[in-house]
Motif scaffolding. Structure first.
Motif, short mmCIF file in Angstrom:
data_model
loop_
_atom_site.label_atom_id
_atom_site.label_comp_id
_atom_site.label_asym_id
_atom_site.label_seq_id
_atom_site.Cartn_x
_atom_site.Cartn_y
_atom_site.Cartn_z
N PHE A 44 -5.47 48.44 8.64
CA PHE A 44 -6.44 49.22 8.94
C PHE A 44 -7.68 48.82 8.96
CE2 PHE A 44 -3.02 51.65 6.14
CZ PHE A 44 -2.55 52.24 7.28
N ILE A 125 -11.52 56.87 8.73
CA ILE A 125 -9.89 56.06 8.64
C ILE A 125 -8.92 56.41 7.53
CG2 ILE A 125 -11.44 54.23 7.90
CD1 ILE A 125 -8.46 54.12 10.08
N GLU A 128 -5.54 58.57 7.60
CA GLU A 128 -5.13 57.64 8.02
C GLU A 128 -4.26 57.06 7.23
OE1 GLU A 128 -1.36 57.13 10.86
OE2 GLU A 128 -3.07 58.45 10.43
N VAL A 129 -4.76 56.43 6.13
CA VAL A 129 -4.64 55.74 4.85
C VAL A 129 -3.72 56.53 4.23
CG1 VAL A 129 -4.96 54.49 3.06
CG2 VAL A 129 -6.22 53.53 5.32
#
Length: 353
Positions: A44, A125, A128-129
């Motif tokens: 990521f 981000i 999505e993690v």
């Protein structure tokens, strides 16, 4: 004679778990789960090079593997991913203003409630993690666990938003306010929920007064140990969201006096925890009784796991962790914490008889 007071350069870290009945216990899948979880998170590019270095020193996979020693390989991996997700969240919300932290919190809760939806292009981000963590967890998670985890995770992210507001205003809580907020921002409630990922403990059982007391006591012991071990780190960056700072300001104590007060508080929490542990009822359903027993032992184990990880990782003490664990002597940094803008006029001392 000179009236100048010589500031201490070292302090002795209290050994508050010397008689704790749960020993260190490491999950046998630690090494493989660490390798997999680290590789997963690296995809990521969630950190700057400096933050990545700090992340590598922490070894949150070790914390998860100490905290969930009885989980199978899949459960250990989900635990590792959760601890690493917490670092992503903490890193990004620590530099966010209250509005930004609220936006990030909303993303996280939307992810947990709608994990099969693709995240929008350009979104933070962390969303999505969290989505990939949760999709993996759902493969082994019971519906009861899912509900408990989402409820406690929402408490965590709401607390993080409130912490961002306090940080922006340079506000230092009173002791009662501090514990009310820190019990959520520390993330221990969803961490404890992860113990029951494969269990089906009904709400009415989890709400039993003695089990509730164990959860509260376990959370508070993790807070106290974390804040003692992290005090130097937070002192260096003038972070006032630390129990030592709060006690010094609220009770007008010097550093040594605050350490003694906190150590005494921890002793009272331990006493109440062990009493509550002995009073948890047994259940006629053998499977439920087994799950409850495993869950409450899991809380006790987590208290130990957090303490030993504080020394075995490099998060707080660098490469001197094992030495400090043995000697309890810590070099005290000299940087002062700025004075608060406001203080709570009321001080309610938790766990007082």
């Amino acid at each position: 004679m000179s009236s100048n007071v010589v500031e201490p350069t070292h302090f002795r870290l209290p050994d508050m778990l010397s008689n704790w009945p749960w020993p260190r216990h490491l999950n046998p899948h630690y090494e493989v789960c660490k390798k997999e979880s680290v590789a997963w998170l690296e995809m990521f590019h969630a950190f700057s090079p400096k933050a990545q270095k700090a992340f590598d020193l922490c070894d949150f996979n070790l914390l998860a593997s100490l905290g969930y020693p009885l989980h199978d390989k899949d459960g250990c991996r989900v635990g590792c991913d959760l601890m690493n997700l917490f670092f992503v969240i903490d890193h990004h919300t620590d530099i966010a203003d209250p509005a930004g932290a609220r936006d990030q919190a909303n993303v996280l809760m939307d992810v947990l409630r709608n994990p099969h939806m693709d995240r929008p292009s350009g979104e933070w981000i962390g969303g999505e993690v969290a989505r990939q963590f949760w999709l993996n967890a759902l493969l082994i998670a019971t519906p009861t666990f899912q509900r408990h985890f989402i409820d406690t995770f929402e408490m965590y992210v709401d607390g993080v938003v409130e912490e961002a507001r306090d940080r922006t205003e340079h506000y230092i809580d009173g002791i009662d306010e501090f514990f009310d907020l820190r019990r959520n921002t520390c993330g221990v409630k969803p961490t404890f929920a992860m113990i029951e990922i494969g269990m089906d403990i009904p709400d009415e059982v989890m709400q039993n007064e003695h089990i509730a007391a164990l959860i509260l006591g376990g959370v508070d012991m993790v807070i106290i140990v974390n804040d003692l071990c992290s005090y130097n780190v937070e002192l260096a960056r003038s972070d006032s969201h630390n129990l030592v700072t709060v006690v010094m300001h609220s009770l007008h104590l010097d550093f040594a006096g605050a350490l003694e007060w906190i150590s005494d508080l921890h002793d009272r929490v331990v006493e109440k925890f062990l009493l509550a542990f002995s009073q948890v009822p047994h259940y006629s359903d053998p499977d439920l009784d087994r799950q409850v027993t495993q869950f409450i032992h899991g809380i006790g184990n987590w208290v130990r796991a957090n303490e030993v990880w504080s020394f075995e990782s490099e998060r707080y003490f660098g490469k001197r962790g094992k030495e400090i664990q043995a000697t309890r002597m810590v070099e005290l940094l000299a940087k002062a914490v700025p004075a608060p803008k406001t203080m709570s006029p009321e001080i309610l001392i938790p766990y007082m008889a």
